[in-house]
Design a protein around this motif. Structure first.
Motif, PDB file in Angstrom:
ATOM      1  N   SER A  17       6.235   0.881  22.603  1.00 49.83           N
ATOM      2  CA  SER A  17       5.301  -0.063  23.469  1.00 49.83           C
ATOM      3  C   SER A  17       5.029   0.668  24.742  1.00 49.83           C
ATOM      4  N   ARG A  18       5.995   1.771  25.098  1.00 50.35           N
ATOM      5  CA  ARG A  18       5.659   2.435  26.406  1.00 50.35           C
ATOM      6  C   ARG A  18       6.755   3.733  26.341  1.00 50.35           C
ATOM      7  N   LEU A  19       6.354   4.698  27.201  1.00 51.70           N
ATOM      8  CA  LEU A  19       7.197   5.721  27.532  1.00 51.70           C
ATOM      9  C   LEU A  19       7.746   5.698  29.072  1.00 51.70           C
ATOM     10  N   GLN A  20       9.046   5.761  29.177  1.00 51.26           N
ATOM     11  CA  GLN A  20       9.538   6.111  30.567  1.00 51.26           C
ATOM     12  C   GLN A  20      10.693   7.143  30.620  1.00 51.26           C
ATOM     13  N   PRO A  21       9.890   8.470  30.792  1.00 47.64           N
ATOM     14  CA  PRO A  21      10.947   9.542  30.639  1.00 47.64           C
ATOM     15  C   PRO A  21      12.015   9.728  31.902  1.00 47.64           C
ATOM     16  N   LEU A  22      13.236   9.526  31.371  1.00 44.58           N
ATOM     17  CA  LEU A  22      14.323   9.700  32.280  1.00 44.58           C
ATOM     18  C   LEU A  22      15.112  10.828  32.185  1.00 44.58           C
ATOM     19  N   ALA A  23      14.940  11.492  30.979  1.00 44.24           N
ATOM     20  CA  ALA A  23      15.683  12.824  30.910  1.00 44.24           C
ATOM     21  C   ALA A  23      14.805  13.777  30.093  1.00 44.24           C
ATOM     22  N   ALA A  24      14.996  14.997  30.559  1.00 44.37           N
ATOM     23  CA  ALA A  24      14.501  16.360  30.289  1.00 44.37           C
ATOM     24  C   ALA A  24      15.722  17.156  29.382  1.00 44.37           C
ATOM     25  N   LEU A  25      15.448  17.089  28.222  1.00 44.77           N
ATOM     26  CA  LEU A  25      16.145  17.934  27.210  1.00 44.77           C
ATOM     27  C   LEU A  25      15.739  19.379  26.939  1.00 44.77           C
ATOM     28  N   PHE A  26      16.436  20.493  27.253  1.00 42.98           N
ATOM     29  CA  PHE A  26      16.027  21.691  27.280  1.00 42.98           C
ATOM     30  C   PHE A  26      16.853  22.662  26.238  1.00 42.98           C
ATOM     31  N   ASP A  27      16.009  23.374  25.574  1.00 40.86           N
ATOM     32  CA  ASP A  27      16.955  24.446  24.854  1.00 40.86           C
ATOM     33  C   ASP A  27      17.130  25.443  25.638  1.00 40.86           C
ATOM     34  N   MET A  28      18.184  26.452  25.221  1.00 42.49           N
ATOM     35  CA  MET A  28      18.453  27.493  26.329  1.00 42.49           C
ATOM     36  C   MET A  28      17.750  28.822  25.915  1.00 42.49           C
ATOM     37  N   ASP A  29      18.021  29.311  24.745  1.00 43.99           N
ATOM     38  CA  ASP A  29      17.631  30.752  24.351  1.00 43.99           C
ATOM     39  C   ASP A  29      16.179  30.730  24.080  1.00 43.99           C
ATOM     40  N   GLY A  30      15.257  31.691  24.805  1.00 46.00           N
ATOM     41  CA  GLY A  30      13.861  31.738  24.373  1.00 46.00           C
ATOM     42  C   GLY A  30      13.244  30.634  25.267  1.00 46.00           C
ATOM     43  N   THR A  31      13.905  29.643  25.832  1.00 45.23           N
ATOM     44  CA  THR A  31      13.400  28.542  26.889  1.00 45.23           C
ATOM     45  C   THR A  31      13.720  28.587  28.318  1.00 45.23           C
ATOM     46  N   LEU A  32      14.889  28.665  28.403  1.00 50.11           N
ATOM     47  CA  LEU A  32      15.374  28.899  29.852  1.00 50.11           C
ATOM     48  C   LEU A  32      15.692  30.419  30.166  1.00 50.11           C
ATOM     49  N   TYR A  33      16.059  31.075  28.909  1.00 51.18           N
ATOM     50  CA  TYR A  33      16.462  32.551  29.181  1.00 51.18           C
ATOM     51  C   TYR A  33      15.513  33.373  28.105  1.00 51.18           C
TER      52      TYR A  33
END
Length: 242
Positions: A17-33
């Protein structure tokens, strides 16, 4: 880009019924590095030594799997037998040593800006990686200060990507529900993991695979590069916020 239609379709498809993004979930290899070329070369060197059949693209496509799952894949393909715990320890130690001998990897261009945009929006940021490569995980505090106190690696899960377990575990750590999170991923298996966990999943093409592969894996939104994602992220987050 107008994200409103994309968001409405996502919410309708998941019954939110709604979105309320409180957390961002990040991959590491190829995403952060920008580390996947190093990983592919490290795996290929191990395969050549062990006599496993493989190509570099195998490891880009398998990105997100745990090391144990990758070695199981190689053993079954080349020898028709399951990997034992001793096999996993032996071959992964060779691969890890190969990786450590390579020059340090660079941050993925645009990734610090994406992470900062999420932090500026008041979101918790959680690492979700299938890697057990401590040489990179130990760099996070210096490279992304204040960002990744919460981490899910290969050691915390029984089943790696594309299982939803890594992202479910991350949400449990952050104490959020799927409608309260976003995923940022660069690999099809990781995208499938985020999608299976019911999370709004952003696919970013940072390697040799075309962006279409991430769309086919189910990514809700796809960007052609991390700088493009960084440029769009503030507007996307505003669209997602109630």
């Amino acid at each position: 880009m107008n994200y409103n239609d994309i968001i409405r379709r996502f919410m309708h498809g998941h019954g939110y019924s709604r979105l309320q993004p409180l957390a961002a979930l990040f991959d590491m290899d190829g995403t952060l590095y920008d580390s996947m070329p190093h990983h592919a070369r490290a795996w290929m060197s191990m395969c050549e030594e062990a006599g496993f059949e493989a190509t570099p693209m195998d490891f880009f496509m398998a990105e997100g799997r745990t090391g144990a799952d990758t070695i199981e894949m190689l053993m079954m393909r080349s020898r028709g037998q399951h990997a034992t715990p001793a096999d996993v320890e032996h071959y992964y130690s060779i691969k890890s040593a190969n990786f450590r001998r390579m020059p340090p990897v660079d941050l993925m261009p645009g990734a610090p800006q994406v992470v900062q945009a999420c932090m500026d929006a008041g979101m918790a940021t959680v690492l979700v990686t299938g890697s057990g490569q401590t040489s990179l995980i130990e760099r996070l505090a210096a490279d992304y200060p204040g960002a990744f106190a919460l981490k899910v690696s290969a050691r915390e899960v029984a089943h790696g990507k594309p299982s939803p377990e890594p992202y479910i575990k991350a949400m449990q750590m952050a104490r959020v529900e799927p409608w309260q999170a976003i995923v940022v991923e660069n690999a099809p298996l990781g995208v499938r993991s985020g999608v299976a966990a019911g999370v709004f999943t952003i696919g970013v093409a940072t390697g040799p695979m075309p962006a279409q592969v991430l769309a086919e894996a189910g990514a809700t939104v796809v960007f052609d590069s991390m700088p493009a994602c960084a440029q769009a992220m503030p507007e996307l987050l505003r669209s997602l916020m109630p």
